[in-house]
Design a protein around this motif. Structure first.
Motif, PDB file in Angstrom:
ATOM      1  N   PHE A 212      48.540  45.817  38.336  1.00  0.00           N
ATOM      2  CA  PHE A 212      48.939  46.757  39.389  1.00  0.00           C
ATOM      3  C   PHE A 212      47.788  47.142  40.326  1.00  0.00           C
ATOM      4  CE2 PHE A 212      51.600  47.873  35.624  1.00  0.00           C
ATOM      5  CZ  PHE A 212      52.817  47.404  36.091  1.00  0.00           C
ATOM      6  N   ALA A 213      46.706  46.354  40.315  1.00  0.00           N
ATOM      7  CA  ALA A 213      45.572  46.679  41.185  1.00  0.00           C
ATOM      8  C   ALA A 213      45.986  46.687  42.651  1.00  0.00           C
ATOM      9  CB  ALA A 213      44.432  45.685  40.962  1.00  0.00           C
ATOM     10  N   GLN A 214      46.810  45.740  43.049  1.00  0.00           N
ATOM     11  CA  GLN A 214      47.183  45.641  44.456  1.00  0.00           C
ATOM     12  C   GLN A 214      48.016  46.843  44.892  1.00  0.00           C
ATOM     13  OE1 GLN A 214      45.724  43.112  46.230  1.00  0.00           O
ATOM     14  NE2 GLN A 214      46.350  44.437  47.935  1.00  0.00           N
ATOM     15  N   PHE A 215      48.808  47.398  43.979  1.00  0.00           N
ATOM     16  CA  PHE A 215      49.565  48.610  44.308  1.00  0.00           C
ATOM     17  C   PHE A 215      48.611  49.702  44.775  1.00  0.00           C
ATOM     18  CE2 PHE A 215      53.946  48.290  42.277  1.00  0.00           C
ATOM     19  CZ  PHE A 215      53.876  46.933  42.021  1.00  0.00           C
ATOM     20  N   TRP A 216      47.556  49.915  43.992  1.00  0.00           N
ATOM     21  CA  TRP A 216      46.600  50.986  44.314  1.00  0.00           C
ATOM     22  C   TRP A 216      45.818  50.669  45.579  1.00  0.00           C
ATOM     23  CZ3 TRP A 216      41.465  51.951  45.093  1.00  0.00           C
ATOM     24  CH2 TRP A 216      41.058  53.293  45.019  1.00  0.00           C
ATOM     25  N   LEU A 217      45.385  49.411  45.722  1.00  0.00           N
ATOM     26  CA  LEU A 217      44.616  49.017  46.910  1.00  0.00           C
ATOM     27  C   LEU A 217      45.453  49.167  48.179  1.00  0.00           C
ATOM     28  CD1 LEU A 217      42.843  45.875  45.421  1.00  0.00           C
ATOM     29  CD2 LEU A 217      41.759  48.072  46.000  1.00  0.00           C
ATOM     30  N   ASP A 218      46.733  48.823  48.092  1.00  0.00           N
ATOM     31  CA  ASP A 218      47.617  48.986  49.245  1.00  0.00           C
ATOM     32  C   ASP A 218      47.789  50.464  49.592  1.00  0.00           C
ATOM     33  OD1 ASP A 218      47.923  46.260  49.375  1.00  0.00           O
ATOM     34  OD2 ASP A 218      49.915  46.231  48.436  1.00  0.00           O
ATOM     35  N   GLU A 219      47.877  51.307  48.568  1.00  0.00           N
ATOM     36  CA  GLU A 219      48.021  52.747  48.805  1.00  0.00           C
ATOM     37  C   GLU A 219      46.765  53.319  49.467  1.00  0.00           C
ATOM     38  OE1 GLU A 219      50.790  55.967  48.422  1.00  0.00           O
ATOM     39  OE2 GLU A 219      50.988  53.847  47.877  1.00  0.00           O
ATOM     40  N   LYS A 220      45.622  52.864  49.007  1.00  0.00           N
ATOM     41  CA  LYS A 220      44.362  53.321  49.597  1.00  0.00           C
ATOM     42  C   LYS A 220      44.269  52.881  51.054  1.00  0.00           C
ATOM     43  CE  LYS A 220      39.335  53.135  48.941  1.00  0.00           C
ATOM     44  NZ  LYS A 220      38.917  52.316  50.105  1.00  0.00           N
TER      45      LYS A 220
END
Length: 227
Positions: A212-220
């Protein structure tokens, strides 16, 4: 007004900001109040007087239990670790709340095999681990009102984190989707409400390829665009 308190740590300030943004992005901002729990500020106010704990993995390890006091022991108050990413309107959590319960949590059976987490912190093992990382307090409940400043400042960490201050019958249960432990639960769950990067998220260099790293990076990235 929903009162949300997010644990704040000086090593994870960006995690706090993204967690806060993820809530406000999906919830009417006029319907939610979000405040950080900052240990240094609580010490200045005389609300937190415990000796510094060099073994604690975060600065809010025990200050989280001041949430009911900070909410004035009124209504509902939500505590959440800063390493969460919300994917749903946080108001939906109340659809699963039994108002007779003192505190409602995701009741994990979490037994990590890693010896360290995040940026090298010791991974402590204990009963009901991670139950206290997301707590919905019913602040009027007698058990919650017994969570006084004196108790928070003097009780053992085990007593607090294992929720020994409340009878088992007064602990409500949430679906795991509200505290979905990255690295512990599989990635295919279809009722995700909030991802918990309990082992450390992509704001740490060594966790940039976690689930789920991309979820967080997209949110940032979305947060940076709005700021």
């Amino acid at each position: 007004m929903i009162k949300v308190f997010i644990g704040w740590d000086s090593r994870e300030t960006v995690a706090y900001e993204v967690c806060k943004f993820s809530i406000l992005r999906r919830t009417d901002p006029t319907q939610v109040s979000i405040k950080p729990i900052i240990q240094d500020e609580l010490r200045v106010l005389g609300l937190y007087t415990r000796p510094a704990d060099l073994n604690a993995s975060t600065e809010f390890s025990l200050t989280r239990f001041l949430t009911p006091a900070l909410a004035g022991y009124e209504g509902y108050a939500i505590f959440v670790d800063c390493d969460f990413l919300f994917l749903a309107d946080i108001r939906e959590i109340f659809q699963s709340i039994d108002p007779s319960k003192a505190v409602t949590v995701v009741q994990h059976d979490y037994k990590p095999t890693e010896s360290t987490k995040m940026d090298g912190c010791i991974q402590h093992q204990y009963h009901r681990k991670n139950w206290s990382s997301l707590m919905v307090f019913q602040c009027h409940h007698p058990a919650v009102r017994r969570l006084t400043l004196d108790v928070v400042n003097n009780a053992t960490p085990a007593y607090l984190h294992r929720l020994e201050w409340v009878d088992d019958a007064d602990i409500g249960s949430l679906d795991i989707g509200w505290n979905y432990l990255e690295g512990w639960y599989p990635t295919g769950y279809n009722k995700l409400k909030a991802i918990h990067y309990t082992l450390g998220g992509p704001w740490f260099e060594n966790k940039k390829d976690c689930d789920f790293a991309q979820f967080w990076l997209d949110e940032k990235e979305a947060m940076n665009r709005e700021n």
